[in-house]
Scaffold this active site. Structure first.
Site, PDB file in Angstrom:
ATOM      1  N   ASP A 188       0.014  33.379  -3.955  1.00 40.70           N
ATOM      2  CA  ASP A 188       0.735  34.065  -4.721  1.00 40.70           C
ATOM      3  C   ASP A 188       2.292  34.071  -4.496  1.00 40.70           C
ATOM      4  O   ASP A 188       2.558  33.870  -2.983  1.00 40.70           O
ATOM      5  CB  ASP A 188       0.303  35.620  -4.819  1.00 40.70           C
ATOM      6  CG  ASP A 188       1.247  36.283  -5.580  1.00 40.70           C
ATOM      7  OD1 ASP A 188       1.267  36.259  -6.873  1.00 40.70           O
ATOM      8  OD2 ASP A 188       1.916  37.290  -5.200  1.00 40.70           O
ATOM      9  N   SER A 196      84.995   6.803 -83.791  1.00 38.10           N
ATOM     10  CA  SER A 196      85.074   8.195 -84.034  1.00 38.10           C
ATOM     11  C   SER A 196      83.936   9.034 -83.299  1.00 38.10           C
ATOM     12  O   SER A 196      82.786   8.367 -83.171  1.00 38.10           O
ATOM     13  CB  SER A 196      85.228   8.803 -85.469  1.00 38.10           C
ATOM     14  OG  SER A 196      86.241   8.305 -86.200  1.00 38.10           O
ATOM     15  N   ASP A 246       0.823  -1.240  -0.074  1.00 37.56           N
ATOM     16  CA  ASP A 246       0.042  -0.007  -0.023  1.00 37.56           C
ATOM     17  C   ASP A 246       1.092   1.221  -0.123  1.00 37.56           C
ATOM     18  O   ASP A 246       1.815   1.230   0.653  1.00 37.56           O
ATOM     19  CB  ASP A 246      -0.913   0.086   1.311  1.00 37.56           C
ATOM     20  CG  ASP A 246      -1.769  -1.171   1.251  1.00 37.56           C
ATOM     21  OD1 ASP A 246      -1.908  -1.746   0.282  1.00 37.56           O
ATOM     22  OD2 ASP A 246      -2.261  -1.688   2.582  1.00 37.56           O
ATOM     23  N   GLY A 302      30.616  50.307  -8.344  1.00 41.05           N
ATOM     24  CA  GLY A 302      31.530  51.540  -8.382  1.00 41.05           C
ATOM     25  C   GLY A 302      31.090  52.878  -7.999  1.00 41.05           C
ATOM     26  O   GLY A 302      29.796  53.071  -8.362  1.00 41.05           O
ATOM     27  N   HIS A 350      83.517  15.463 -88.067  1.00 45.11           N
ATOM     28  CA  HIS A 350      83.447  14.826 -89.105  1.00 45.11           C
ATOM     29  C   HIS A 350      82.345  13.623 -89.360  1.00 45.11           C
ATOM     30  O   HIS A 350      82.031  13.052 -90.436  1.00 45.11           O
ATOM     31  CB  HIS A 350      84.889  14.206 -89.708  1.00 45.11           C
ATOM     32  CG  HIS A 350      85.272  12.896 -88.661  1.00 45.11           C
ATOM     33  ND1 HIS A 350      85.871  12.882 -87.639  1.00 45.11           N
ATOM     34  CD2 HIS A 350      85.012  11.618 -89.283  1.00 45.11           C
ATOM     35  CE1 HIS A 350      86.102  11.687 -87.062  1.00 45.11           C
ATOM     36  NE2 HIS A 350      85.887  10.884 -87.996  1.00 45.11           N
ATOM     37  N   ASP A 407      87.799  19.280 -85.054  1.00 43.88           N
ATOM     38  CA  ASP A 407      86.875  18.409 -85.300  1.00 43.88           C
ATOM     39  C   ASP A 407      86.104  17.922 -83.958  1.00 43.88           C
ATOM     40  O   ASP A 407      86.341  17.046 -83.219  1.00 43.88           O
ATOM     41  CB  ASP A 407      87.875  16.934 -85.499  1.00 43.88           C
ATOM     42  CG  ASP A 407      86.907  15.877 -86.033  1.00 43.88           C
ATOM     43  OD1 ASP A 407      85.635  16.135 -86.438  1.00 43.88           O
ATOM     44  OD2 ASP A 407      87.223  14.718 -85.960  1.00 43.88           O
ATOM     45  N   TYR A 462       3.100  41.997  -7.691  1.00 40.65           N
ATOM     46  CA  TYR A 462       1.698  41.713  -8.085  1.00 40.65           C
ATOM     47  C   TYR A 462       1.211  40.334  -8.180  1.00 40.65           C
ATOM     48  O   TYR A 462       2.160  39.248  -8.196  1.00 40.65           O
ATOM     49  CB  TYR A 462       1.166  42.543  -9.060  1.00 40.65           C
ATOM     50  CG  TYR A 462       1.621  42.185 -10.345  1.00 40.65           C
ATOM     51  CD1 TYR A 462       0.906  41.177 -11.129  1.00 40.65           C
ATOM     52  CD2 TYR A 462       2.738  42.832 -11.155  1.00 40.65           C
ATOM     53  CE1 TYR A 462       1.407  40.590 -12.534  1.00 40.65           C
ATOM     54  CE2 TYR A 462       3.248  42.380 -12.211  1.00 40.65           C
ATOM     55  CZ  TYR A 462       2.328  41.479 -12.912  1.00 40.65           C
ATOM     56  OH  TYR A 462       3.000  40.739 -14.355  1.00 40.65           O
TER      57      TYR A 462
END
Length: 676
Positions: A109, A617, A66, A252, A446, A519, A127
C-alpha cells in the site's frame, strides 16, 4: 542485491501480492536462444517492489547478446508509469554456462498522505488503496473533496440592527474562509454600515488584497477592502438589500473586521444620472425633494430636452430619469458628387472628436477651409474657424502647366494645348467662353442671349481645327458626346444646364445694336468638369482695381484674322488697356447712324495690329499676360464688341461683376441643396 520501487495504476486486483520471477533453467543455466516475457500490475494506491536476488548473464557490448530488460507501459524503466514488464533473451553463442537471474516482487500500500502535493488543505487520512481529506470542527469539505472552508454564511434578512464580523473574531480568522452575510429590510429603508474596532485584513505588496471584505448591493459594489485602515464610515448603501462577503487564503494570522448595521430612510444620491448636474445641489435628498437636471456640455438627454425636473422617491430612486448621452455627430455626410474625402484615421464621432478632410485631387483643388473639424455640443462638425458647412474643394485657378514665352485673334500667336486651359468654345454658336470653376463658365451675354432655354455643347482643351480636315472635324464635333470623346479622347466635352444673363443686360433687337452694357452671362454646367493640364479655371479679379489704362493682358480666341477668316487655330496676343479718352472715341459702324455706347462697365484695349475680332466674343482677357509674372492669371475682361478689327476692341469689365457672379453661383448651389 538490486531493488526497484515502482508505483502503478490498476489493471487487476486478483493478481498475487508477492512472488518470484526467474530466467529459464535457473539455477542450472539458461539455454541458447531462450526468451521470457513477464508482466505484473499494482492495484490502485499500491506500490510494486521488484528485488533481484541473483544476476548472472553473458557480458557483451551494450548487452546485445544476453540481456534482461525492464519497462513500464512498454517504455524504458527510466520513465516508468503503469504496469511493469520484464523481458529476457539469450543468443546462440553461450560458450560457458551462466545461471541467469532471479527476482522477488511484492505489492504494498502507498501512503498518499506522505505526499505534500496531495491537495488536502487541513487533514489527510490514509487507507489501503487510497486517502481521504477531512476538516477541522466548524469547517466543511468543498465539492472538490480537498478544500476545507469555514461555514460562516448567515442570512440576516429582516434584522434592522446588529453586527457582522469575520469568523473567529476577536482571534485570527481561519484559513480558506468564504463567508456571506445577507441583509434585507423594507424597500423604503436603506442599510447603513459602520466599521468599528480594529480592522486587520491581510494585504499584499502594492496594496493588492490577499484576503478581502466586499459589500454588494443590486446596483453597486463597495471594495474590496483590506489592510489596516478601515473603510470610510458610516457607509450609506442606498439599498435595502446588502451582501457582505469575506474571503481568506491559506496563510496569515490577521484578526479581521467588525461592523455594525442599522437602517434609515432612503435618500437619493447627489447625482441623478451621469454626465449631468443638479440644482439645488446637496450631498443627498429626501423623499419628495425636486431638482432640475441639466446635461453637461456635449451631452443630451433622451427626452430631447437639455434639462428636466426629477423627484426623489421613497425608494431612494430619482424619477423621471433621462440619461445624458454623449453627443454623437455621426460620420460626416459627404455628397457623392463632391471631391471631398476624410483624411487619415479619426478618433471617433462623439463630442470633441476630430476629423480632417482632403480633396481627391490635391493638384487641381485646394481645401477651403483647411481646418480640422471638431464634434461640437450641438452635434455638428465645426471647423476651428466656426464653420459648420463642410469644406469645399475649390479648383486651383489661373495656373498653367506650360512655360509660355511672351509674344508681341488678330496679329496673335498659336496656342499649344495647356497654354490657355480656361479657354472654351461654344460649338453651335461659334463663340468663346471662359471656365471660372469646375461647374461654371462665363461668356458675353450677346453670344447666348437667344439660347437661354436650350442646352449648349461646350468644348475645352481644344486648340486646333486642322486646315483641310476642319470640315470633317466639325462634323464629328457635332455628333453625340460619346462619339466626340471616342474621336477626340483629349477633348473635354461639356454640356450646359442653365444660362443666366445679367439682369441689367438688354437683349438686342432686329435693328443694329449700339448698346453692349452689362454684356456678361453665366453658364452652369450639367456636370462637374474633369480638370487636367488642358482644362483649368481662370481666377476672378480680387477687387475693383480702377482704370485698366496701361494694363497689359492676353486675349485669345478662334475669331477672324488678318485674312478675314475664322482661325482654325486658337490664337492669343498681348494687348494693352487704353485711356478713358481713347475708349470714348467710338466711331459709327458702317451702315448705322448712331454711335456705339461706351459705359463704365467696359474698357478697351489693343495694340498695333493686334485686336480681338468677330468670333472671339465671350473669350478671355487675362492679366498678367501669359508667360509674365508668377501670380495667377485673372479674368479682367470678356471680349464684347468693336467697331473694326485692327487695334482696338471693347471688353466687359469683369471686376464690376464679381459680386454678382459669386452671389448667383452661391444661390444656385443653395437651391440645389434644398432640392436634394
Amino acid at each position: 542485491m538490486i531493488s526497484l520501487l515502482v508505483l502503478f495504476l490498476p489493471l487487476s486486483t486478483s493478481l498475487p501480492l508477492l512472488g518470484w520471477v526467474e530466467s529459464p533453467g535457473y539455477p542450472r543455466g539458461y539455454p541458447n536462444e531462450a526468451k521470457l516475457e513477464w508482466k505484473r500490475c499494482a492495484p490502485p494506491g499500491h506500490t510494486l517492489y521488484l528485488t533481484f536476488t541473483h544476476l548472472d548473464l553473458e557480458e557483451s557490448d551494450e548487452c546485445k547478446q544476453d540481456a534482461v530488460e525492464i519497462s513500464s507501459d512498454e517504455r524504458k524503466l527510466s520513465s516508468i508509469s503503469g504496469c511493469l514488464m520484464l523481458s529476457f533473451h539469450s543468443d546462440y553463442s553461450n560458450t560457458q554456462r551462466h545461471s541467469g537471474f532471479r527476482a522477488f516482487y511484492t505489492v504494498q500500500d502507498v501512503d498518499e498522505c506522505a505526499d505534500p502535493d496531495n491537495a488536502c488543505n487541513q487533514f489527510c487520512g490514509n487507507y489501503i488503496g487510497g486517502y481521504r481529506c477531512s476538516c477541522w470542527p466548524g469547517y466543511y469539505l468543498e465539492k472538490d473533496d480537498h478544500t476545507c472552508t469555514v461555514n460562516c454564511s448567515v442570512d440576516l434578512s429582516g434584522s434592522v440592527r446588529g453586527t457582522v464580523s469575520s469568523p473567529g473574531r476577536p482571534g485570527p480568522y481561519p484559513q480558506y474562509a468564504l463567508c456571506s452575510h445577507t441583509l434585507a429590510v423594507e424597500d423604503d429603508l436603506q442599510l447603513v454600515l459602520e466599521f468599528t474596532g480594529e480592522f486587520d485584513v491581510q494585504e499584499g505588496q502594492g496594496g493588492q488584497c490577499i484576503d478581502s471584505v466586499m459589500i454588494k448591493t443590486p446596483t453597486h459594489q463597495f471594495g474590496p477592502f483590506c489592510g489596516n485602515v478601515p473603510p470610510p464610515s458610516p457607509l450609506l448603501t442606498r439599498s435595502h438589500q446588502v451582501e457582505i462577503l469575506f474571503s481568506s487564503d491559506g496563510d496569515g494570522t490577521n484578526s479581521g473586521f467588525l461592523l455594525s448595521y442599522k437602517t434609515t430612510a432612503k435618500t437619493c444620491p447627489s447625482e441623478v444620472t451621469p454626465n449631468s448636474r443638479v440644482n439645488p445641489q446637496k450631498p443627498q435628498y429626501r423623499q419628495g425633494e425636486e431638482v432640475t437636471v441639466t446635461c453637461d456640455l456635449g451631452h443630451s438627454s433622451s427626452s430631447n430636452d437639455q434639462e428636466y425636473r426629477s423627484v426623489c422617491q421613497s425608494t431612494g430612486i430619482w424619477s423621471p430619469v433621462f440619461p445624458c448621452q454623449t453627443v454623437d455627430c455621426g460620420i460626416p455626410d459627404i455628397p457623392e458628387d463632391e471631391l471631398l474625402q476624410l483624411s487619415g484615421p479619426s478618433n471617433g464621432t462623439l463630442y470633441q472628436a476630430q476629423v480632417r478632410f482632403e480633396c481627391n485631387s490635391t493638384k487641381y483643388y485646394t481645401l477651403e477651409p483647411n481646418d480640422p473639424y471638431i464634434c461640437d455640443a450641438q452635434g455638428d462638425w465645426r471647423s476651428k474657424s466656426g464653420q459648420t458647412t463642410l469644406p469645399k474643394c475649390v479648383p486651383v485657378c489661373g495656373k498653367t502647366e506650360n512655360e509660355i514665352v511672351s509674344s508681341r485673334i488678330y496679329g496673335g500667336k498659336r496656342a499649344k494645348p495647356g497654354d490657355i486651359p480656361w479657354q472654351l468654345w461654344l460649338f453651335s454658336l461659334k463663340g468663346g467662353a471662359v471656365l471660372i470653376d469646375d461647374r461654371w463658365a462665363v461668356t458675353a451675354a450677346h453670344v447666348v442671349e437667344k439660347d437661354e432655354g436650350r442646352q449648349l455643347r461646350i468644348y475645352g482643351g481644344m486648340v486646333i481645327r486642322q486646315g483641310a480636315r476642319e470640315r470633317h472635324n466639325m462634323e464629328v464635333l457635332g455628333q453625340s458626346p460619346e462619339e466626340v470623346r471616342k474621336a477626340f479622347p483629349r477633348l473635354a466635352v461639356l454640356e450646359s444646364e442653365k444660362i443666366i444673363l445679367h439682369p441689367a443686360y438688354e437683349k438686342g433687337s432686329k435693328d443694329v445694336r449700339v448698346n453692349y452694357d452689362n454684356d456678361i452671362a453665366l453658364i452652369k454646367l450639367k456636370s462637374r468638369a474633369k480638370l487636367g493640364p488642358t482644362l483649368l479655371p481662370v481666377c476672378l479679379p480680387e477687387k475693383k482695381g480702377g482704370s485698366m489704362e496701361g494694363r497689359v493682358g492676353t486675349v485669345s480666341g478662334w475669331g477672324r484674322t488678318e485674312e478675314n477668316a475664322a482661325s482654325s487655330m486658337l490664337l492669343y496676343a498681348d494687348i494693352i488697356g487704353y485711356s478713358q479718352k481713347k475708349c470714348s472715341e467710338v466711331p459709327k459702324n458702317p451702315g448705322q447712324d448712331k454711335a456705339m455706347i461706351y459705359t463704365g462697365n467696359m474698357f478697351c484695349a489693343g495694340g498695333e495690329g493686334k485686336d480681338s475680332c468677330q468670333g472671339d466674343s465671350g473669350g478671355p482677357f487675362v492679366v498678367p499676360p501669359l508667360g509674365v509674372g508668377s501670380g495667377p492669371h485673372r479674368l479682367y475682361g470678356i471680349v464684347s464688341w468693336g467697331p473694326v478689327c485692327k487695334d482696338k476692341g471693347y471688353y466687359t469689365k469683369v471686376e464690376n461683376y464679381v459680386d454678382w457672379i459669386k452671389e448667383t453661383m452661391a444661390k444656385e448651389e443653395r437651391e440645389k441643396s434644398e432640392i436634394e
